[in-house]
Design an enzyme around this catalytic site. Structure first.
Site, short mmCIF file in Angstrom:
data_model
loop_
_atom_site.label_atom_id
_atom_site.label_comp_id
_atom_site.label_asym_id
_atom_site.label_seq_id
_atom_site.Cartn_x
_atom_site.Cartn_y
_atom_site.Cartn_z
N GLY C 40 0.84 -1.19 0.00
CA GLY C 40 0.00 0.00 0.00
C GLY C 40 0.87 1.24 0.00
N ARG C 330 -21.71 13.80 13.24
CA ARG C 330 -21.99 13.05 12.03
C ARG C 330 -22.98 11.91 12.23
NH1 ARG C 330 -15.91 12.34 9.39
NH2 ARG C 330 -15.72 14.50 8.75
#
Lengths: 258, 256, 639
Positions: C40, C330
């Site tokens: 990655g 949120r």
């Protein structure tokens, strides 16, 4: 102790061309494409300067006969003689003119050589689209540089042979030094006049993209004044086009005549 | 409410880098005009799979215009007809029912086709590798506010740094030149105080690497028109100026 | 199994310093004898690879993208937090630590979070010295903004492209090491197996996505920085290629998967427009500063938004939470949107969104001011939906955005498999049950730049003088064969539906039952439904083409297969955690006011799940108890 190694995938990784071995400065500049463009821009400016001066000088054709040392002479012929006598008596006659000519020829050759090598590089780097392209910014001028350039070069050969050297083409009528008469005779032939007009349209198109492009290649850039670069290109190309095209027309229309 | 479009696609199909390729015509039926261009291709692909035809391979990932993966030639324009829009952000409502759309991969000799619409863009990484960085090993920086950067300078660097590395500039260029991509990274780093020490070695090295892969710039300006992030041609001029300075300065440095 | 978090004892302020002193170092001259694999190349991976290279290690960096710069860190918009206190508004390392633990709803490890807050300061210094064009004030100093409801301005940003600029910074730093020959970069390589032997990690097996070639790579340590698993929902704000495969392959080799049910849903995304939609686009949360959220009171409303009179509009957040109004956190904003949409009051052609209305703001501040603030966001919205948000209210709906769960790691970021590390979103470590805005970039870079480069030496030092295991070892050969067999198996199923079809089916179940609100019945249903989809998938999926050239269906099918197993584990974890905390809301566990109710007596622990060898045997849960010595436990309230 050695480590087991793994090789990364290699396909687009391979360069198209090797880095050239560096020549000594300043030749190294010319080894790169950006450097070549820089040379092309500088020589381009020199050549544009010449074309502009040449056109202005030719405007003397419109003055026709003038009085000189008590006799009548064509102003154009006097101008031509003055060029030969530049900086006389500091320098011998013709020397400065030849220095200028050699300089111009050198600029021209560098301009052509850089254009040729850069075109080859670009053509090798490009892979043509199989479908139709739809260009947004590239205009006729920018895309025809590789056509207008050779047209101008070929015309230049003819032009020099015709009016400077008097080789073959204008045989019989050509008299070295009688510039005005030579021009009137040469451009009086419709085929030559048309060729001259076509060539000068090519010159103007070439210069229009060339000037703007040269600023960019030299890194002369300021977002505030960049509109001036296009404006300058239009103005110079336009002035040269109008001036130069006027000569054959004036000759054919008998405005300029013997 | 969204309406639906029926389109004819001419898609470049090519099985492998060295295999011959050609345009293949597909009908794209009932495409919702709210879908994006890539979703249109998704729908076509689902249909192809249903008919046991291998789906069209096309480059895509984030689908929000920032990763730079996507990019195809749409009707002869890089990323399609919308200005400052990456392919993934192009929506089908910009097309009309009955349109024919030609889709071709990026073309450049240094961008070999891997399959269908996907090309190998690794030369762009090579250019960054050649100097597209500021040498600042982890932990060596002083306090971030020790170096003041005028707001205008930071903004201008950001304008250049916004490049997403999609390769549209190179694809759109008739010479396949890499100038816009390279100059954007150069201006980002060369315009900042942190980038000054390596400015000229960086410029020389990145330009030289760029020229190993790509063509020469003839200042068409096609690259900037194609750029989904509106990177300016001005950066190319700055790069040209810096390159000549680099040639001069690097020489004087090495002769000391 | 006893989970040793290796958290240093003593005062939390000194924990990281004393730990760095206590762990083993590798002599600079010996570093080049060690080989590290980094999988990655996002923020965590690229920054780790670059720093390892600078320190002198031999690094092999892998990405499945065509370039490291494509990693999805690039899409982060908002910013990156750091406890610099440049605004002199009372921020400190302790306050960032406190906010993060509280924001994570007391489900993170205090020592990890404290360290994160400490190194946040260094990250900004590092990125600035690399030429990341952060926003500046006129005096040339760095600008800050307050973000995600934080009470201090500690967020640094580069326009709306902070993730892009930080990733490019880390990518460039890594490319410098590639140039120096210290990092060997492998693009288009997908990691498909972690290779272990005698309980330790020795390397990985990758498949070249362009040629299908399967290769083994061995090293002294393996770092997985492979991102989160938000795409299990099918529709999310993640990039199309984001997946759980690398982490899941490690999980199947024995690495514990922690807190998979902790997923974050972002409240302001553009709703799905049609069935074929492939991803959801996030609109910056800052829009809630000026937009008012409402739905029609009447579920059968057919009029256009602007024709609906004021008294027939339901401003549900303003009514329910007078103090915070449209700026509730949120998860609260998301859940309430779901409630009204489930009640049939949703807006838009598919009745799957709520209005975010700027009419009052435009009336109050003028169109120019609003344009100045949100012009680019409005433009983006119009580009995607074809609607003009200046005249018609925006339509928004929550979408999966970030996953807090991930591979279990100790204080050294090492998983329970020695030699295998996890960094960034791929691990579970720092965000607890909910992540604060602008903290994802911070954590990725903290792990890669300032944590791993020290902690990895501790396990490497013991291996001095040993070579990495030969790739001719049977362990590698078996892993390679497993990858090849799996590939061939997928190509040979010859079913009727595409991998995308099954991914969509899975996503529907996960979104419905393991989304914003969860309950026992739903989760039980989810487990059996996912099982059924998985079985159908393995019998009926259709992958055309071959395994020797680029084949995106083949890439996809393996990732979907792993998502199936992960989805089931998410459901099990959510079912097991019968409390509400952060992003995990169990309807059975709420206050009278409908707020999330934690049950600290039972669930103050990390749930780390252990693979049991085959897909039909449920994972076993291990607990890592969490202790809160510094931040007092309290229940949130936004009334």
């Amino acid at each position: 102790m050695s480590l087991p190694t793994t090789t990364p995938r290699n396909s687009g990784d391979l360069p198209m061309r090797d880095k050239p071995r560096q020549l000594p400065f300043p030749l190294s500049i010319y080894q790169s494409a950006v450097g070549k463009k820089w040379v092309m821009a500088i020589t381009g400016f020199i050549l544009v300067g010449f074309v502009l001066a040449h056109m202005i000088g030719n405007l003397k054709l419109y003055l026709g006969l003038v009085e000189h040392n008590g006799a009548l002479a064509y102003d154009t012929d006097l101008y031509a003689e003055a060029l030969r006598e530049l900086l006389v008596p500091i320098m011998p006659r013709l020397v400065v003119l030849w220095i200028l000519r050699i300089g111009l020829l050198g600029a021209l050759l560098l301009h052509i050589h850089s254009a040729y090598t850069l075109s080859r590089m670009s053509l090798a780097s490009d892979f043509k689209y199989q479908g139709k392209r739809d260009f947004l910014a590239a205009n006729f001028a920018s895309r025809s540089m590789r056509v207008t350039g050779p047209i101008v070069a070929l015309y230049l050969v003819f032009h020099l042979a015709d009016l400077t050297l008097g080789f073959g083409i204008a045989t019989g009528e050509f008299v070295r030094g009688d510039v005005y008469a030579n021009v009137v005779y040469s451009l009086g032939r419709p085929v030559v006049a048309i060729g001259y007009i076509i060539a000068n349209i090519a010159v103007a198109i070439h210069i229009y993209h060339g000037i703007w492009s040269a600023f960019q290649s030299l890194g002369i850039n300021n977002p505030k004044y960049n509109y001036l670069r296009r404006l300058a290109a239009k103005a110079v190309a336009g002035i040269i086009l109008v001036g130069n095209v006027s000569f054959p027309i004036a000759v054919l229309a008998n405005i300029i005549s013997l | 409410m969204s309406t639906e479009l029926n389109l004819t696609l001419q898609v470049w199909r090519q099985a492998a880098p060295d295999a011959p390729g050609s345009f293949v015509t597909y009908e794209a039926k009932n495409i919702p005009d709210d879908s994006s261009f890539l979703e249109m291709l998704d729908i076509v692909n689902e249909g192809l799979i249903d008919n046991d035809v291998e789906p069209i391979e096309f480059p895509h990932d984030c689908r929000e215009g920032i990763c730079g993966t996507c990019g195809v030639m749409i009707n002869g324009r890089a990323h399609g007809q919308e200005r400052a829009t990456a392919t993934c952000q192009l929506h089908m409502r910009k097309f009309s029912d009955g349109d024919t759309i030609a889709i071709e991969p990026w073309r450049a000799a240094a961008f070999p086709v891997i399959k269908d619409l996907i090309v190998d863009r690794s030369p762009m990484d090579k250019i960054i590798q050649a100097g597209g960085y500021i040498t600042a090993p982890t932990g060596t920086g002083g306090d971030a506010n020790d170096t003041l950067i005028p707001k205008e300078v930071a903004e201008s660097a950001m304008d250049a740094a916004a490049c997403i590395g999609c390769g549209a500039c190179i694809a759109a260029c008739p010479n396949s030149a890499g100038q816009l991509f390279t100059s954007a990274k150069l201006w980002h780093l060369n315009s900042l105080p942190q980038g000054q020490p390596e400015r000229f070695t960086r410029t020389e090295s990145m330009v030289d690497t760029m020229e190993q892969f790509f063509g020469a710039c003839t200042n068409h300006g096609e690259c900037a028109e194609a750029c989904p992030k509106e990177i300016s041609l001005d950066f190319i001029a700055y790069m040209n100026g810096d390159y000549i300075k680099a040639k001069i300065k690097n020489r004087s440095r090495s002769s000391q | 199994m006893i989970l040793d978090s290796k958290v240093p004892s003593g005062p939390i302020e000194d924990a990281w310093d004393s730990h760095r002193f206590d762990i083993k170092l590798v002599n600079p001259a010996n570093k080049r004898r060690f080989k590290i694999i980094v999988v990655g190349t996002g923020l965590a991976g690229a920054s780790a690879a670059a720093t390892f290279g600078e320190l002198g290690y031999e690094v092999d960096a892998f990405t499945f993208h065509d370039s490291p710069r494509r990693a999805h860190s690039i899409a982060a918009q908002g910013g990156i937090n750091a406890a610099k206190n440049y605004r002199n508004d009372g921020d400190s390392i302790y306050r960032l630590f406190y906010d993060t633990v509280k924001g994570g709803d007391y489900r993170s490890r205090e020592a990890n979070v404290y360290r994160l807050s400490q190194v946040s300061v260094n990250i900004i210094d590092q990125m600035a010295s690399q030429g990341v064009p952060f926003a500046r004030e006129y005096g040339g100093l760095l600008a800050n903004r307050s973000f995600g409801g934080a009470q201090v301005s500690r967020t640094f940003y580069a326009r709306g492209q902070t993730g892009q600029q930080l990733l490019l910074g880390a990518y460039q730093q890594m490319m410098a090491q590639v140039n120096a020959g210290k990092v060997n970069l492998h693009t288009n390589q997908e990691m498909l197996e972690v290779v272990t032997k005698d309980g330790e990690a020795h390397g990985i097996v990758t498949r070249d996505l362009n040629t299908g070639q399967v290769r083994s790579h061995s090293a002294h340590a393996v770092v997985l920085a492979t991102g989160g698993y938000g795409n299990v929902f099918y529709l999310s704000t993640n990039a199309m290629a984001c997946n759980v495969t690398a982490a899941w392959r490690a999980h199947r080799k024995g690495a514990l998967f922690a807190n998979p049910c902790y997923t974050q849903i972002h409240p302001t995304c553009i709703p799905q427009a049609d069935e074929f939609q492939s991803k959801l686009t996030l609109m910056s949360e800052s829009l809630r500063n000026d937009g008012r959220i409402w739905v029609p009171r009447n579920a059968d409303e057919t009029r256009k938004a602007k024709d609906i009179p004021e008294d027939e509009r339901y401003y549900y957040l303003e009514e329910k939470y007078p103090a915070f109004g449209n700026l509730v956190p949120r998860d609260v904003a998301s859940r309430n949107a779901k409630t009204v949409v489930d009640a049939g009051q949703g807006v838009g052609p598919l009745k799957n969104g709520v209005y975010l209305d700027f009419a009052s703001a435009i009336g109050r501040d003028g169109k120019d001011t609003i344009e100045e603030r949100y012009g680019n966001l409005f433009e983006m919205y119009e580009r995607i939906t074809g609607e003009d948000p200046y005249s018609t209210p925006m339509r928004i709906y929550p979408a999966s955005h970030y996953t807090m769960g991930g591979l279990w790691v100790d204080y050294n970021l090492q998983t329970n498999i020695p030699g295998l590390y996890a960094a960034g979103e791929a691990n579970f470590s720092d965000h607890g049950a909910n992540r604060l805005g602008a903290s994802a970039l911070m954590q990725g870079l903290a792990d890669g730049y300032f944590v791993l480069p020290y902690t990895i030496g501790d396990s490497l030092a013991a291996k001095l003088g040993t070579d990495p295991m030969s790739t001719a070892d049977p362990a590698f050969q078996e892993a390679e064969k497993a990858v090849q067999d799996r590939t061939q198996h997928f190509l040979g199923i010859g079913g009727t539906k595409s991998p995308d079809y099954y991914h969509r089916e899975l996503g529907k179940v996960v979104w419905e039952h393991i989304g914003m609100a969860r309950n026992e019945a739903g989760l039980t249903t989810a487990i059996s439904e996912i099982k059924a989809i998985r079985e159908a998938f393995w019998n009926d999926v259709k992958v055309l083409g071959n395994g020797d050239s680029l084949n995106s269906s083949l890439e996809k099918v393996g990732r979907v297969a792993d998502f199936m197993e992960l989805g089931e584990l998410m459901a099990r974890d959510a079912l097991d955690r019968s409390e509400s905390c952060g992003g995990h809301f169990r309807e059975e566990s709420q206050t009278e006011e409908g707020e999330a109710l934690r049950r600290d007596d039972v669930f103050s622990h990390v749930s780390a799940w252990e693979w049991q060898g085959d897909v039909n045997t449920p994972q076993i849960k291990h607990k890592e108890e969490l202790e809160f010595e510094y931040v007092a436990l309290s229940q949130r309230s936004y009334k």
